[in-house]
Motif scaffolding. Structure first.
Motif, PDB file in Angstrom:
ATOM      1  N   TYR A  55       0.715  -1.330  -0.043  1.00 62.96           N
ATOM      2  CA  TYR A  55      -0.179  -0.058  -0.122  1.00 62.96           C
ATOM      3  C   TYR A  55       0.706   1.546  -0.036  1.00 62.96           C
ATOM      4  CZ  TYR A  55      -3.744  -3.365   0.885  1.00 62.96           C
ATOM      5  OH  TYR A  55      -4.733  -4.189   0.907  1.00 62.96           O
ATOM      6  N   ILE A  56       2.101   1.330   0.723  1.00 59.74           N
ATOM      7  CA  ILE A  56       2.645   2.553   0.639  1.00 59.74           C
ATOM      8  C   ILE A  56       3.654   2.575  -0.592  1.00 59.74           C
ATOM      9  CG2 ILE A  56       4.403   3.834   2.168  1.00 59.74           C
ATOM     10  CD1 ILE A  56       3.047   2.702   4.567  1.00 59.74           C
ATOM     11  N   PHE A  57       4.641   1.715  -0.569  1.00 61.06           N
ATOM     12  CA  PHE A  57       5.660   1.985  -1.640  1.00 61.06           C
ATOM     13  C   PHE A  57       5.326   1.486  -3.104  1.00 61.06           C
ATOM     14  CE2 PHE A  57       7.983   1.059   2.511  1.00 61.06           C
ATOM     15  CZ  PHE A  57       8.612   2.233   2.590  1.00 61.06           C
ATOM     16  N   GLU A  58       4.523   0.609  -3.179  1.00 58.61           N
ATOM     17  CA  GLU A  58       3.923   0.192  -4.405  1.00 58.61           C
ATOM     18  C   GLU A  58       2.791   1.057  -5.021  1.00 58.61           C
ATOM     19  OE1 GLU A  58       3.289  -4.214  -4.710  1.00 58.61           O
ATOM     20  OE2 GLU A  58       5.338  -4.565  -4.395  1.00 58.61           O
ATOM     21  N   LYS A  59       1.862   1.021  -4.085  1.00 57.23           N
ATOM     22  CA  LYS A  59       0.666   2.134  -4.577  1.00 57.23           C
ATOM     23  C   LYS A  59       0.884   3.355  -4.440  1.00 57.23           C
ATOM     24  CE  LYS A  59      -3.753  -0.272  -4.323  1.00 57.23           C
ATOM     25  NZ  LYS A  59      -4.791  -0.557  -3.651  1.00 57.23           N
ATOM     26  N   PHE A  61       3.807   5.342  -3.520  1.00 57.73           N
ATOM     27  CA  PHE A  61       5.153   6.028  -4.241  1.00 57.73           C
ATOM     28  C   PHE A  61       5.345   5.315  -5.616  1.00 57.73           C
ATOM     29  CE2 PHE A  61       6.069   6.529   0.405  1.00 57.73           C
ATOM     30  CZ  PHE A  61       6.159   7.921   0.235  1.00 57.73           C
ATOM     31  N   SER A  62       4.688   4.223  -6.063  1.00 58.90           N
ATOM     32  CA  SER A  62       4.875   3.595  -7.180  1.00 58.90           C
ATOM     33  C   SER A  62       6.268   3.092  -7.406  1.00 58.90           C
ATOM     34  CB  SER A  62       4.530   4.619  -8.527  1.00 58.90           C
ATOM     35  OG  SER A  62       3.236   5.080  -8.360  1.00 58.90           O
ATOM     36  N   ILE A  63       6.711   2.441  -6.276  1.00 57.04           N
ATOM     37  CA  ILE A  63       8.006   1.899  -6.733  1.00 57.04           C
ATOM     38  C   ILE A  63       7.921   0.538  -6.958  1.00 57.04           C
ATOM     39  CG2 ILE A  63       9.964   1.132  -5.154  1.00 57.04           C
ATOM     40  CD1 ILE A  63       9.553   3.446  -3.482  1.00 57.04           C
ATOM     41  N   ASP A  64       8.884  -0.088  -7.831  1.00 61.42           N
ATOM     42  CA  ASP A  64       8.835  -1.312  -8.428  1.00 61.42           C
ATOM     43  C   ASP A  64       9.023  -2.317  -7.295  1.00 61.42           C
ATOM     44  OD1 ASP A  64       9.096  -3.144 -10.484  1.00 61.42           O
ATOM     45  OD2 ASP A  64      11.370  -3.409 -10.134  1.00 61.42           O
ATOM     46  N   SER A  65       8.126  -3.498  -7.632  1.00 63.23           N
ATOM     47  CA  SER A  65       8.118  -4.659  -6.629  1.00 63.23           C
ATOM     48  C   SER A  65       9.474  -5.023  -5.968  1.00 63.23           C
ATOM     49  CB  SER A  65       7.182  -5.584  -7.281  1.00 63.23           C
ATOM     50  OG  SER A  65       7.070  -6.729  -6.092  1.00 63.23           O
ATOM     51  N   ASP A  66      10.411  -5.227  -7.073  1.00 64.39           N
ATOM     52  CA  ASP A  66      11.648  -5.560  -6.724  1.00 64.39           C
ATOM     53  C   ASP A  66      12.462  -4.767  -5.746  1.00 64.39           C
ATOM     54  OD1 ASP A  66      11.313  -8.124  -8.145  1.00 64.39           O
ATOM     55  OD2 ASP A  66      12.445  -7.215  -9.977  1.00 64.39           O
ATOM     56  N   GLU A  67      11.976  -3.510  -5.831  1.00 64.04           N
ATOM     57  CA  GLU A  67      13.071  -2.470  -5.164  1.00 64.04           C
ATOM     58  C   GLU A  67      12.042  -2.055  -3.660  1.00 64.04           C
ATOM     59  OE1 GLU A  67      14.550   2.054  -5.586  1.00 64.04           O
ATOM     60  OE2 GLU A  67      13.965   0.832  -7.278  1.00 64.04           O
ATOM     61  N   SER A  68      10.703  -2.513  -3.826  1.00 65.31           N
ATOM     62  CA  SER A  68       9.934  -1.929  -2.501  1.00 65.31           C
ATOM     63  C   SER A  68      10.383  -2.988  -1.479  1.00 65.31           C
ATOM     64  CB  SER A  68       8.469  -1.777  -2.947  1.00 65.31           C
ATOM     65  OG  SER A  68       8.076  -3.306  -3.318  1.00 65.31           O
ATOM     66  N   TYR A  69      10.642  -4.287  -1.630  1.00 63.81           N
ATOM     67  CA  TYR A  69      10.927  -5.074  -0.527  1.00 63.81           C
ATOM     68  C   TYR A  69      11.841  -4.488   0.223  1.00 63.81           C
ATOM     69  CZ  TYR A  69      14.928  -7.447  -2.389  1.00 63.81           C
ATOM     70  OH  TYR A  69      16.142  -7.730  -2.840  1.00 63.81           O
ATOM     71  N   ILE A  70      12.923  -3.752  -0.188  1.00 64.61           N
ATOM     72  CA  ILE A  70      14.035  -3.320   0.736  1.00 64.61           C
ATOM     73  C   ILE A  70      13.483  -2.280   1.713  1.00 64.61           C
ATOM     74  CG2 ILE A  70      16.302  -1.868   0.745  1.00 64.61           C
ATOM     75  CD1 ILE A  70      16.685  -3.243  -2.280  1.00 64.61           C
ATOM     76  N   TYR A  71      12.541  -1.320   1.068  1.00 64.47           N
ATOM     77  CA  TYR A  71      12.021  -0.390   1.961  1.00 64.47           C
ATOM     78  C   TYR A  71      10.953  -0.966   2.993  1.00 64.47           C
ATOM     79  CZ  TYR A  71      13.863   2.579  -1.578  1.00 64.47           C
ATOM     80  OH  TYR A  71      14.807   3.253  -2.417  1.00 64.47           O
TER      81      TYR A  71
END
Length: 105
Positions: A55-59, A61-71
């Motif tokens: 909900y926060i990083f992918e939706k 901030f529209s961050i890629d799924s591969d990168e959002s797991y780090i955050y």
């Protein structure tokens, strides 16, 4: 004014039973605290990981799924540290309260 006479009616004081009752209450409080923080250590990090990733990083901030797991892992680590800090604070306050009660007795 009439006075009633009370014979052989005295309050029995048993300090051992009183100690056991207080100890049982204390054990119950400690158990509830441990159960709460144990459940928080299981539920909160897992839910914060998936909620922040989706909900926060992918939706938002529209961050890629591969990168959002780090955050999301960073958010999870912060949540774990907040829970541990809260547990340490509660345990420290509880120890101070117990020490003050023992000093009064």
């Amino acid at each position: 004014m009439k006075r009633s006479i009370v014979i052989n009616e005295e309050k029995k004081y048993n300090p051992i039973e009183e100690m056991h009752t207080e100890a049982d209450k204390r054990v119950g409080q400690v158990f509830r605290t441990m159960l709460f923080f144990t459940s928080m250590m299981v539920i909160a990090p897992i839910s914060s990981y998936f909620a922040s990733k989706k909900y926060i990083f992918e939706k938002y901030f529209s961050i890629d799924s591969d990168e959002s797991y780090i955050y999301s892992v960073a958010v999870t680590v912060i949540v774990i540290h907040l829970i541990l800090g809260a547990f340490i604070y509660i345990a420290w306050q509880d120890a101070n309260t117990s020490a003050n009660e023992k000093k009064k007795k």
